[in-house]
Design a protein around this motif. Structure first.
Motif, PDB file in Angstrom:
ATOM      1  N   THR A 155       0.824  -1.055  -0.157  1.00 25.41           N
ATOM      2  CA  THR A 155       0.071  -0.024  -0.131  1.00 25.41           C
ATOM      3  C   THR A 155       1.079   1.294  -0.112  1.00 25.41           C
ATOM      4  OG1 THR A 155      -1.485  -1.181   1.172  1.00 25.41           O
ATOM      5  CG2 THR A 155      -1.853   1.201   1.015  1.00 25.41           C
ATOM      6  N   ILE A 156       0.545   2.245  -0.865  1.00 32.96           N
ATOM      7  CA  ILE A 156       1.277   3.416  -0.788  1.00 32.96           C
ATOM      8  C   ILE A 156       0.569   4.492   0.229  1.00 32.96           C
ATOM      9  CG2 ILE A 156       1.853   5.448  -2.390  1.00 32.96           C
ATOM     10  CD1 ILE A 156       1.809   3.635  -4.672  1.00 32.96           C
ATOM     11  N   HIS A 157       1.424   5.020   0.765  1.00 32.10           N
ATOM     12  CA  HIS A 157       1.126   5.970   1.870  1.00 32.10           C
ATOM     13  C   HIS A 157       1.576   7.505   1.634  1.00 32.10           C
ATOM     14  CE1 HIS A 157      -0.872   3.099   4.439  1.00 32.10           C
ATOM     15  NE2 HIS A 157       0.075   2.430   4.409  1.00 32.10           N
ATOM     16  N   ARG A 158       1.182   8.459   2.387  1.00 31.75           N
ATOM     17  CA  ARG A 158       1.862   9.509   1.955  1.00 31.75           C
ATOM     18  C   ARG A 158       2.710   9.499   3.403  1.00 31.75           C
ATOM     19  NH1 ARG A 158      -0.656  14.988   0.720  1.00 31.75           N
ATOM     20  NH2 ARG A 158       0.087  15.475   2.721  1.00 31.75           N
ATOM     21  N   ARG A 159       3.877  10.304   3.198  1.00 40.44           N
ATOM     22  CA  ARG A 159       4.778  10.083   4.454  1.00 40.44           C
ATOM     23  C   ARG A 159       4.286  10.853   5.882  1.00 40.44           C
ATOM     24  NH1 ARG A 159      10.293   9.693   4.542  1.00 40.44           N
ATOM     25  NH2 ARG A 159      10.387   9.990   2.232  1.00 40.44           N
ATOM     26  N   ASP A 160       2.964  11.473   5.698  1.00 36.64           N
ATOM     27  CA  ASP A 160       2.473  12.023   7.122  1.00 36.64           C
ATOM     28  C   ASP A 160       1.288  11.427   7.273  1.00 36.64           C
ATOM     29  OD1 ASP A 160       1.127  12.989   4.799  1.00 36.64           O
ATOM     30  OD2 ASP A 160       0.641  14.879   5.615  1.00 36.64           O
ATOM     31  N   CYS A 161       1.069   9.907   6.713  1.00 35.53           N
ATOM     32  CA  CYS A 161      -0.131   9.417   7.144  1.00 35.53           C
ATOM     33  C   CYS A 161      -0.169   8.779   8.330  1.00 35.53           C
ATOM     34  CB  CYS A 161      -0.360   8.207   6.065  1.00 35.53           C
ATOM     35  SG  CYS A 161      -1.808   7.120   6.351  1.00 35.53           S
ATOM     36  N   ALA A 162      -1.603   8.862   9.050  1.00 33.70           N
ATOM     37  CA  ALA A 162      -1.414   8.573  10.577  1.00 33.70           C
ATOM     38  C   ALA A 162      -1.256   7.019  10.635  1.00 33.70           C
ATOM     39  CB  ALA A 162      -2.897   8.893  11.206  1.00 33.70           C
ATOM     40  N   LEU A 163      -1.488   6.178   9.628  1.00 34.19           N
ATOM     41  CA  LEU A 163      -1.233   4.808   9.717  1.00 34.19           C
ATOM     42  C   LEU A 163       0.123   4.362   9.983  1.00 34.19           C
ATOM     43  CD1 LEU A 163      -4.036   3.450   7.258  1.00 34.19           C
ATOM     44  CD2 LEU A 163      -4.221   3.602   9.596  1.00 34.19           C
ATOM     45  N   ILE A 164       0.961   5.104   9.378  1.00 38.04           N
ATOM     46  CA  ILE A 164       2.311   4.679   9.305  1.00 38.04           C
ATOM     47  C   ILE A 164       3.406   5.579  10.003  1.00 38.04           C
ATOM     48  CG2 ILE A 164       2.110   3.422   7.081  1.00 38.04           C
ATOM     49  CD1 ILE A 164       3.532   5.703   5.848  1.00 38.04           C
ATOM     50  N   ALA A 165       2.720   6.423  10.731  1.00 34.20           N
ATOM     51  CA  ALA A 165       3.418   7.745  11.598  1.00 34.20           C
ATOM     52  C   ALA A 165       4.431   7.161  12.590  1.00 34.20           C
ATOM     53  CB  ALA A 165       2.458   8.644  12.331  1.00 34.20           C
ATOM     54  N   HIS A 166       4.236   5.994  12.924  1.00 34.37           N
ATOM     55  CA  HIS A 166       4.845   5.491  14.232  1.00 34.37           C
ATOM     56  C   HIS A 166       6.202   4.500  13.402  1.00 34.37           C
ATOM     57  CE1 HIS A 166       2.003   2.216  13.317  1.00 34.37           C
ATOM     58  NE2 HIS A 166       2.954   1.444  13.722  1.00 34.37           N
ATOM     59  N   ARG A 167       6.100   4.263  12.201  1.00 31.90           N
ATOM     60  CA  ARG A 167       6.946   3.242  11.502  1.00 31.90           C
ATOM     61  C   ARG A 167       8.079   3.940  11.243  1.00 31.90           C
ATOM     62  NH1 ARG A 167       4.001  -1.277   8.958  1.00 31.90           N
ATOM     63  NH2 ARG A 167       6.180  -1.894   8.591  1.00 31.90           N
ATOM     64  N   ASP A 168       9.557   2.996  11.527  1.00 26.84           N
ATOM     65  CA  ASP A 168      10.809   3.391  11.271  1.00 26.84           C
ATOM     66  C   ASP A 168      11.082   3.019   9.546  1.00 26.84           C
ATOM     67  OD1 ASP A 168      10.815   5.197  13.358  1.00 26.84           O
ATOM     68  OD2 ASP A 168      11.763   3.473  14.566  1.00 26.84           O
ATOM     69  N   ASP A 169      10.376   1.978   9.207  1.00 28.32           N
ATOM     70  CA  ASP A 169      11.090   1.170   7.834  1.00 28.32           C
ATOM     71  C   ASP A 169      10.394   1.714   6.673  1.00 28.32           C
ATOM     72  OD1 ASP A 169       8.482   0.442   8.632  1.00 28.32           O
ATOM     73  OD2 ASP A 169       8.978  -1.819   8.279  1.00 28.32           O
ATOM     74  N   LEU A 170      10.303   3.099   6.391  1.00 33.76           N
ATOM     75  CA  LEU A 170       9.606   3.586   5.305  1.00 33.76           C
ATOM     76  C   LEU A 170      10.530   3.699   4.224  1.00 33.76           C
ATOM     77  CD1 LEU A 170       7.694   6.710   6.896  1.00 33.76           C
ATOM     78  CD2 LEU A 170       6.779   4.317   6.339  1.00 33.76           C
ATOM     79  N   ARG A 171      10.288   3.284   2.989  1.00 31.85           N
ATOM     80  CA  ARG A 171      11.069   3.564   1.740  1.00 31.85           C
ATOM     81  C   ARG A 171      10.159   4.310   0.818  1.00 31.85           C
ATOM     82  NH1 ARG A 171      10.011  -0.920  -1.859  1.00 31.85           N
ATOM     83  NH2 ARG A 171       8.715  -2.472  -0.442  1.00 31.85           N
TER      84      ARG A 171
END
Length: 187
Positions: A155-171
């Motif tokens: 799933t593609i998210h925006r960098r400021d999405c609330a669902l992935i805000a806590h994640r450190d493994d973004l690429r």
């Protein structure tokens, strides 16, 4: 179901923000009962009305005492009227004046509280504007809007999405085929 409305800030100052911003000191009430759970306003109203009743009552008691002294035939009657009319009337008048003064002080405190809330709201808007402007790099690209993928997700998210805000493994998402768009941030 409760809905909250916020007064939008001026677009010239905030860059055209249209999102609902948090309000400092807001309790989400409808405003139907303005004195409910608002003890400072209730105190102001009570002090005002007590002062409004006591001051004229004291003046009337002084005038009645003067009338009694002026029309008394004996000296001991004059003393009774001067004590009851004069001193009691002065006490009522000064008490009413002090209660008016207390109502005025309560009004000043309420005005200061309201201006503090407005200042806090303005600072929240300013913080939002500066955080948005800090998210845009020198080339004018909104860094928070860049599409990313969390871990090995699909799933593609925006960098400021609330669902992935806590994640450190973004690429960065790049041009990876077969990815679906997030239903929350809608990149």
């Amino acid at each position: 179901m409760s809905t909250t409305t916020s007064t939008p800030a001026s677009g010239a100052r905030t860059g055209g923000l249209s999102s609902d911003l948090p309000r400092a000191g807001s309790r989400g009430g409808s405003g139907a009962a303005p004195l409910k759970n608002n003890y400072s306003s209730l105190l102001q109203v009570v002090l005002f009305w007590l002062g409004a009743i006591l001051m004229p009552t004291g003046i009337i008691v002084i005038l009645l005492g003067y009338y009694g002294v002026a029309n008394a035939a004996f000296d001991f009657d004059r003393e009774a009227y001067s004590y009851s009319g004069g001193f009691l009337g002065l006490a009522l008048t000064f008490s009413g004046g002090f209660l008016y003064f207390g109502a005025w002080l309560a009004r000043i405190a309420e005005d200061n509280r309201e201006s503090s809330k407005r200042l806090a709201d303005t600072l929240l808007v300013l913080a939002d504007v500066t955080s948005r402007s800090a998210a845009i790099n020198d080339n004018g690209v909104d860094v928070a809007a860049l599409p990313v993928i969390a871990g090995n997700g699909t799933t593609i998210h925006r960098r400021d999405c609330a669902l992935i805000a806590h994640r450190d493994d973004l690429r960065p998402a790049g041009d990876t085929p077969g990815l679906t768009a997030c239903r929350v941030c809608k990149p």
